[in-house]
Design an enzyme around this catalytic site. Sequence first.
Site, PDB file in Angstrom:
ATOM      1  N   CYS A  25       0.693  -1.212  -0.102  1.00 60.77           N
ATOM      2  CA  CYS A  25      -0.044  -0.153  -0.135  1.00 60.77           C
ATOM      3  C   CYS A  25       1.012   1.260  -0.036  1.00 60.77           C
ATOM      4  CB  CYS A  25      -1.030  -0.076   1.178  1.00 60.77           C
ATOM      5  SG  CYS A  25      -2.279  -1.355   1.022  1.00 60.77           S
ATOM      6  N   HIS A  55      -3.097   7.065   2.094  1.00 59.32           N
ATOM      7  CA  HIS A  55      -3.602   5.914   1.587  1.00 59.32           C
ATOM      8  C   HIS A  55      -4.828   5.503   2.136  1.00 59.32           C
ATOM      9  CE1 HIS A  55      -4.164   1.675   0.964  1.00 59.32           C
ATOM     10  NE2 HIS A  55      -3.506   1.499   2.216  1.00 59.32           N
ATOM     11  N   ASN A  95     -10.101  -0.064  -0.115  1.00 58.06           N
ATOM     12  CA  ASN A  95      -8.782   0.073  -0.192  1.00 58.06           C
ATOM     13  C   ASN A  95      -8.114  -0.331  -1.500  1.00 58.06           C
ATOM     14  OD1 ASN A  95      -6.048  -0.377   0.372  1.00 58.06           O
ATOM     15  ND2 ASN A  95      -6.405  -1.039   2.380  1.00 58.06           N
TER      16      ASN A  95
HETATM   17  O1  UT7 Z   1      -3.893  -0.971   3.491  1.00 64.25           O
HETATM   18  C1  UT7 Z   1      -2.584  -1.663   4.135  1.00 64.25           C
HETATM   19  C2  UT7 Z   1      -2.654  -0.992   5.564  1.00 64.25           C
HETATM   20  N1  UT7 Z   1      -3.999  -1.879   6.041  1.00 64.25           N
HETATM   21  C3  UT7 Z   1      -4.609  -1.090   7.150  1.00 64.25           C
HETATM   22  O2  UT7 Z   1      -4.132  -0.155   7.418  1.00 64.25           O
HETATM   23  C4  UT7 Z   1      -5.685  -1.647   7.821  1.00 64.25           C
HETATM   24  C5  UT7 Z   1      -5.836  -1.630   9.203  1.00 64.25           C
HETATM   25  N2  UT7 Z   1      -6.869  -2.453  10.048  1.00 64.25           N
HETATM   26  C6  UT7 Z   1      -8.137  -2.104   9.860  1.00 64.25           C
HETATM   27  O3  UT7 Z   1      -8.629  -1.304   9.095  1.00 64.25           O
HETATM   28  C7  UT7 Z   1      -8.963  -2.861  10.798  1.00 64.25           C
HETATM   29  O4  UT7 Z   1      -8.062  -3.370  11.824  1.00 64.25           O
HETATM   30  C8  UT7 Z   1     -10.041  -3.699   9.995  1.00 64.25           C
HETATM   31  C9  UT7 Z   1     -10.834  -3.031   9.424  1.00 64.25           C
HETATM   32  C10 UT7 Z   1      -9.040  -4.733   9.272  1.00 64.25           C
HETATM   33  C11 UT7 Z   1     -10.470  -4.628  11.274  1.00 64.25           C
HETATM   34  O5  UT7 Z   1     -11.391  -3.727  12.137  1.00 64.25           O
HETATM   35  P1  UT7 Z   1     -11.235  -3.717  13.672  1.00 64.25           P
HETATM   36  O6  UT7 Z   1     -12.021  -2.982  14.406  1.00 64.25           O
HETATM   37  O7  UT7 Z   1      -9.747  -3.726  13.988  1.00 64.25           O
HETATM   38  O8  UT7 Z   1     -11.479  -5.141  14.149  1.00 64.25           O
HETATM   39  P2  UT7 Z   1     -10.972  -6.259  14.742  1.00 64.25           P
HETATM   40  O9  UT7 Z   1     -10.007  -7.253  13.901  1.00 64.25           O
HETATM   41  O10 UT7 Z   1     -10.582  -6.068  15.885  1.00 64.25           O
HETATM   42  O11 UT7 Z   1     -12.148  -7.230  14.976  1.00 64.25           O
HETATM   43  C12 UT7 Z   1     -13.363  -7.005  15.882  1.00 64.25           C
HETATM   44  C13 UT7 Z   1     -14.227  -8.161  15.752  1.00 64.25           C
HETATM   45  C14 UT7 Z   1     -13.958  -9.473  15.751  1.00 64.25           C
HETATM   46  O12 UT7 Z   1     -14.758 -10.174  16.491  1.00 64.25           O
HETATM   47  P3  UT7 Z   1     -14.405 -10.599  17.958  1.00 64.25           P
HETATM   48  O13 UT7 Z   1     -13.092 -11.516  18.197  1.00 64.25           O
HETATM   49  O14 UT7 Z   1     -14.386  -9.491  18.611  1.00 64.25           O
HETATM   50  O15 UT7 Z   1     -15.621 -11.434  18.187  1.00 64.25           O
HETATM   51  C15 UT7 Z   1     -13.703  -9.991  14.162  1.00 64.25           C
HETATM   52  O16 UT7 Z   1     -13.787 -11.498  14.216  1.00 64.25           O
HETATM   53  O17 UT7 Z   1     -14.960  -7.857  14.368  1.00 64.25           O
HETATM   54  C16 UT7 Z   1     -14.854  -9.307  13.848  1.00 64.25           C
HETATM   55  N3  UT7 Z   1     -14.766  -9.240  12.485  1.00 64.25           N
HETATM   56  C17 UT7 Z   1     -15.892  -8.980  11.565  1.00 64.25           C
HETATM   57  N4  UT7 Z   1     -17.242  -8.935  11.762  1.00 64.25           N
HETATM   58  C18 UT7 Z   1     -18.156  -8.851  10.998  1.00 64.25           C
HETATM   59  C19 UT7 Z   1     -13.800  -9.033  11.412  1.00 64.25           C
HETATM   60  N5  UT7 Z   1     -13.879  -8.752  10.094  1.00 64.25           N
HETATM   61  C20 UT7 Z   1     -15.436  -8.507  10.270  1.00 64.25           C
HETATM   62  C21 UT7 Z   1     -16.278  -8.607   9.182  1.00 64.25           C
HETATM   63  N6  UT7 Z   1     -17.696  -8.539   9.590  1.00 64.25           N
HETATM   64  N7  UT7 Z   1     -16.116  -8.530   7.870  1.00 64.25           N
END
Ligand code: UT7
Length: 333
Positions: A112, A254, A284
């Site tokens: 990215c 980005h 993204n």
């Molecule tokens: O482009 C290159 C660089 N990339 C980035 O900078 C991306 C950075 N990261 C992010 O944008 C975020 O971390 C994500 C969008 C990928 C994830 O968001 P988050 O708020 O950090 O969620 P998380 O990974 O902490 O997950 C929270 C919960 C989890 O469930 P539990 O363990 O709390 O029960 C995940 O399993 O959300 C769950 N989850 C989802 N639920 C519904 C993860 N993906 C999904 C989904 N739909 N698509």
Amino acid sequence: MTRSAVLAGIGSFLPSRRVTNEHLTARLDTSDEWIRTRTGIRQRYFAEPGTTTSDLAAEAGARAMKSAGLAEVDAVVLATTTPDRPCPATAPTVAAKLGLVGCPAFDVQAVCTGFVYALATACGLLAAGGADTVLVIGAEMFSTILNPADRTTSVIFGDGAGAMVVRAARAADGGAIGPFDLGSDGTGADLITVRAGGAEQRRGRSAPTAGDEYFSMAGREVFRQAVEHMAASARAVLSRAGWQAGDIDWLACHQANLRILVRLADVLGIPEARVLANIAAVGNTSAASIPLVLDQAHQAGRFQAGDRLLLSAFGGGLTWGSTVLTWPDLTRP
Ligand code: UT7
């Protein structure tokens, strides 16, 4: 004479297949509400079968060259994570599609952060006198490496391409792109990765596991590091340029996550109204995201000549990079 680089033209291209959050909720355990509130994304575009990254790149490149009023450039630099093939590089194919057989053309791989790395490389070529005009493209088809069963990545990424033509100028003329701040931390290589397909997997250092051929990301840890590194990199580049956060008319980062953009602006002390964001409409698009958001803002007439822009990115590697530029007097299509 000290040479610098200035922006001469810009263009972008999105494939035609629009994929809304509703399309994804039909096949994944996710919801429109989760995707919107956690990422800011409402839809993204996926390329149709038969299309390749070089097709998207060539279309965006042709638009940038038209914007610059050029039929030829001296070099093509392509940032991509999703090359047409592992070998050779995709940039020569893109150059050939643009009728540019004979000019140097090569890929840059910084996921990215790729566009910022590619832009720095192009500015270096111009400064060294190796070229007078360079076409810099960011193009991605993440739809080809996403695991359709992985809700944590499938909802985030989209396909697309953006491009800039940069040309040599006299440093004294003003409006130069740069300085740059670039960095990496390879100890975080596992946080954003496609494990299969390279020497490591082919030499059997680790037994292949199902799903290794797909893109994976440790989202929460990447989120934390993205804000930290982009903020430090943006501050470093502002300090080198002798600019303050208050001088910035537009923060063009980005487009990884709307929450990252808002957090970064807050940390840097840049008002949210100055943040360019198109992630709701395109997702993204990795290396394509910065030229894509810039071209869409340019086409919408949001920039005035003389506006000061801060560009910053973070991605796999881990890698990060930032630069500044002054928007030139570019005509709109
Ligand atoms: O482009 C290159 C660089 N990339 C980035 O900078 C991306 C950075 N990261 C992010 O944008 C975020 O971390 C994500 C969008 C990928 C994830 O968001 P988050 O708020 O950090 O969620 P998380 O990974 O902490 O997950 C929270 C919960 C989890 O469930 P539990 O363990 O709390 O029960 C995940 O399993 O959300 C769950 N989850 C989802 N639920 C519904 C993860 N993906 C999904 C989904 N739909 N698509």
